[in-house]
Write an enzyme that holds these catalytic residues in place. Sequence first.
Site, PDB file in Angstrom:
ATOM      1  N   THR A 189       0.877  -1.177   0.000  1.00  0.00           N
ATOM      2  CA  THR A 189       0.000   0.000   0.000  1.00  0.00           C
ATOM      3  C   THR A 189       0.914   1.226   0.000  1.00  0.00           C
ATOM      4  O   THR A 189       2.092   1.122   0.353  1.00  0.00           O
ATOM      5  CB  THR A 189      -0.880   0.032   1.256  1.00  0.00           C
ATOM      6  OG1 THR A 189      -0.022   0.083   2.394  1.00  0.00           O
ATOM      7  CG2 THR A 189      -1.755  -1.200   1.353  1.00  0.00           C
ATOM      8  N   GLU A 334      -5.976  -3.869  -0.970  1.00  0.00           N
ATOM      9  CA  GLU A 334      -6.325  -4.989  -0.080  1.00  0.00           C
ATOM     10  C   GLU A 334      -7.431  -5.863  -0.655  1.00  0.00           C
ATOM     11  O   GLU A 334      -7.769  -6.895  -0.094  1.00  0.00           O
ATOM     12  CB  GLU A 334      -6.762  -4.442   1.290  1.00  0.00           C
ATOM     13  CG  GLU A 334      -5.628  -3.891   2.150  1.00  0.00           C
ATOM     14  CD  GLU A 334      -5.327  -2.427   1.881  1.00  0.00           C
ATOM     15  OE1 GLU A 334      -5.679  -1.926   0.797  1.00  0.00           O
ATOM     16  OE2 GLU A 334      -4.726  -1.785   2.764  1.00  0.00           O
ATOM     17  N   LYS A 447     -15.337  17.341   9.915  1.00  0.00           N
ATOM     18  CA  LYS A 447     -16.272  17.262  11.046  1.00  0.00           C
ATOM     19  C   LYS A 447     -16.641  18.665  11.503  1.00  0.00           C
ATOM     20  O   LYS A 447     -15.867  19.336  12.161  1.00  0.00           O
ATOM     21  CB  LYS A 447     -15.658  16.456  12.186  1.00  0.00           C
ATOM     22  CG  LYS A 447     -15.404  15.020  11.790  1.00  0.00           C
ATOM     23  CD  LYS A 447     -14.751  14.225  12.894  1.00  0.00           C
ATOM     24  CE  LYS A 447     -14.061  12.998  12.328  1.00  0.00           C
ATOM     25  NZ  LYS A 447     -12.686  13.218  11.878  1.00  0.00           N
ATOM     26  N   TRP A 452     -20.807  15.248  10.031  1.00  0.00           N
ATOM     27  CA  TRP A 452     -19.841  14.966   8.970  1.00  0.00           C
ATOM     28  C   TRP A 452     -20.232  15.638   7.664  1.00  0.00           C
ATOM     29  O   TRP A 452     -21.389  15.597   7.260  1.00  0.00           O
ATOM     30  CB  TRP A 452     -19.757  13.462   8.710  1.00  0.00           C
ATOM     31  CG  TRP A 452     -19.028  12.720   9.770  1.00  0.00           C
ATOM     32  CD1 TRP A 452     -18.521  13.235  10.935  1.00  0.00           C
ATOM     33  CD2 TRP A 452     -18.725  11.330   9.776  1.00  0.00           C
ATOM     34  NE1 TRP A 452     -17.934  12.247  11.662  1.00  0.00           N
ATOM     35  CE2 TRP A 452     -18.045  11.065  10.977  1.00  0.00           C
ATOM     36  CE3 TRP A 452     -18.967  10.285   8.886  1.00  0.00           C
ATOM     37  CZ2 TRP A 452     -17.590   9.798  11.315  1.00  0.00           C
ATOM     38  CZ3 TRP A 452     -18.514   9.020   9.217  1.00  0.00           C
ATOM     39  CH2 TRP A 452     -17.831   8.777  10.417  1.00  0.00           C
TER      40      TRP A 452
END
Length: 550
Positions: A189, A334, A447, A452
């Site tokens: 990654t 992944e 936030k 959100w």
Amino acid sequence: MNGQMMQQPLLISSLIVHAERHHADREVVSRRVEGDIHRTTYQQVAARSRQVAQALGTLGVKPGDRVATLAWNGYRHMELYFGVSGSGAVLHTVNPRLHPDQIVYIADHAEDQVLFFDMSFLPLIQAVAGRTKTVRHWVAMTDRAHMPAADVAAKIPNLLCYEDLIGAQDGRYTWPSFDENTASSLCYTSGTTGNPKGVLYSHRSTVLHTMAAALPDCLGCGAADAILPVVPMFHVNSWGIVYLAPMTGAKLVLPGPGLDGKSLYELFENEGVTISAGVPTVWQGLLSHVDANGLKFSTMRKSAIGGSACPPAMIKKFKDDYGVHVIHAWGMTEMSPIGTAAAFKAQHIGHSPEQKLAVMSTQGRAIYGVDMKIVDPDGAELPWDGQATGDLLVRGPWIISSYFRNEGGNPLVQDAQGHGWFPTGDVAKVTPEGYMVITDRSKDVIKSGGEWIGSIDLENIAMAHPAVAMAACIAAHHPKWDERPLLVVVKKPGAEVTREELISFYDGKIAKWWTPDDVVFVDAIPLGATGKMQKIKLREQFKTHVLPTT
Ligand code: ADP
């Protein structure tokens, strides 16, 4: 009672064996780093992959050993895909856009034994060759005539020439058979937080992912297609396309280092490409070239776009101006990588263009093999009502169960039935029809006063403005609300737009309190090794930015 079917392990070598037998003459076309266009066939790729496997044996590479590549999309890289994994060794595709220190770190971490590289990465090899611990041979992926000069070569220990190395083998090699759960390839990654972590794929996971990726509602590729992966072979195995083309018998067109609009367009047209795949930033380069020169696509019918959110304005432009259907897809390293793709269901066929665009702009439905759910902070599953947003979790046979060398411990979250789910780090909602919409990466969420705000929505709206070339929305500090959205914009060349115009552009398109508090114009937005906007860097750059609303 067991079924009475043949037991055959799902092995990567079976893909090239199939192509050699059933699509022998189908072409593999590459733009080489040498600058020319190279043509070969599956038959030749298969033969040379066997020579690669033999050559690895002469270098002392054993099953399970890691063999690295630093290379563009090209036929030699493809031969390594099959030669290395097919022989039982593990192909470690290294992203050349990483910092040399990170490359040394992952080569050491993977304990790479041999490293194959394209000549365009010679300066990078010179920077890392003396520093890695385990690499015994460095192989330049070229012929004798293009090998580095003697003074440069002297600085790279055990430098070999690819064509000499495999040319010394006769290709009389039988692919070994082994357990399909054997490791086949390794990708790290990008390590935006902490050190990069290794994702170790198996033969089984790769073959299953390839079958699912080829399905009509995903890449939908068949023997009559010509497919060009713009997504690099060093980025999650080019989303599986280098396996999928020989599986389906499609012509494979590999663009090498030529990822600019002009070079890509030439290949699309000259090679009759019907399907392509890549990240939105690359398509932007291609579309501006096509736009500026009044060009059209004569064969391209479909382009899969993912890796980061594809702005609806881009999906619409592809369709309305060029007749190219965009398949918006989502996934991650992944996940091999494909998890969802935004293909229509039967009920969408008669819908208006706007309704269809809304479906195509989602990240799509789970493809068979992948299950997904969204959960609240306590892990309770949230409804698929198109409203509730939560952390996105996935499971399936091509999804990671643990990182290479168990780095970071067990990443999975257990449910009540004892099933492990992989937390993607993405925040999403799901419509009642099962279409998933990523609203943010959890670390990029803004936030504001405990609520959100999804930055992707805000970026998509800005990208629909004709003067905007690129837009990122990040959290800026606000004394009352903690964080408020700050829009960072790169203007199109020659275009003009003001802060006020952009802010009023949001009117009526989103809830008023989501509107960015401020807009800043920059020359460029930093992109990471896989072409994604690096919001961490932007947040750092605008750490002390004072919002006019404070
Ligand atoms: P890295 O994690 O190193 O950036 P990956 O390619 O594995 O590389 O990135 C996966 C992430 O990219 C996903 O978790 C998601 O945040 C983002 N992503 C991928 N496809 C999309 C998409 N279609 N829309 C929005 N985000 C996406």
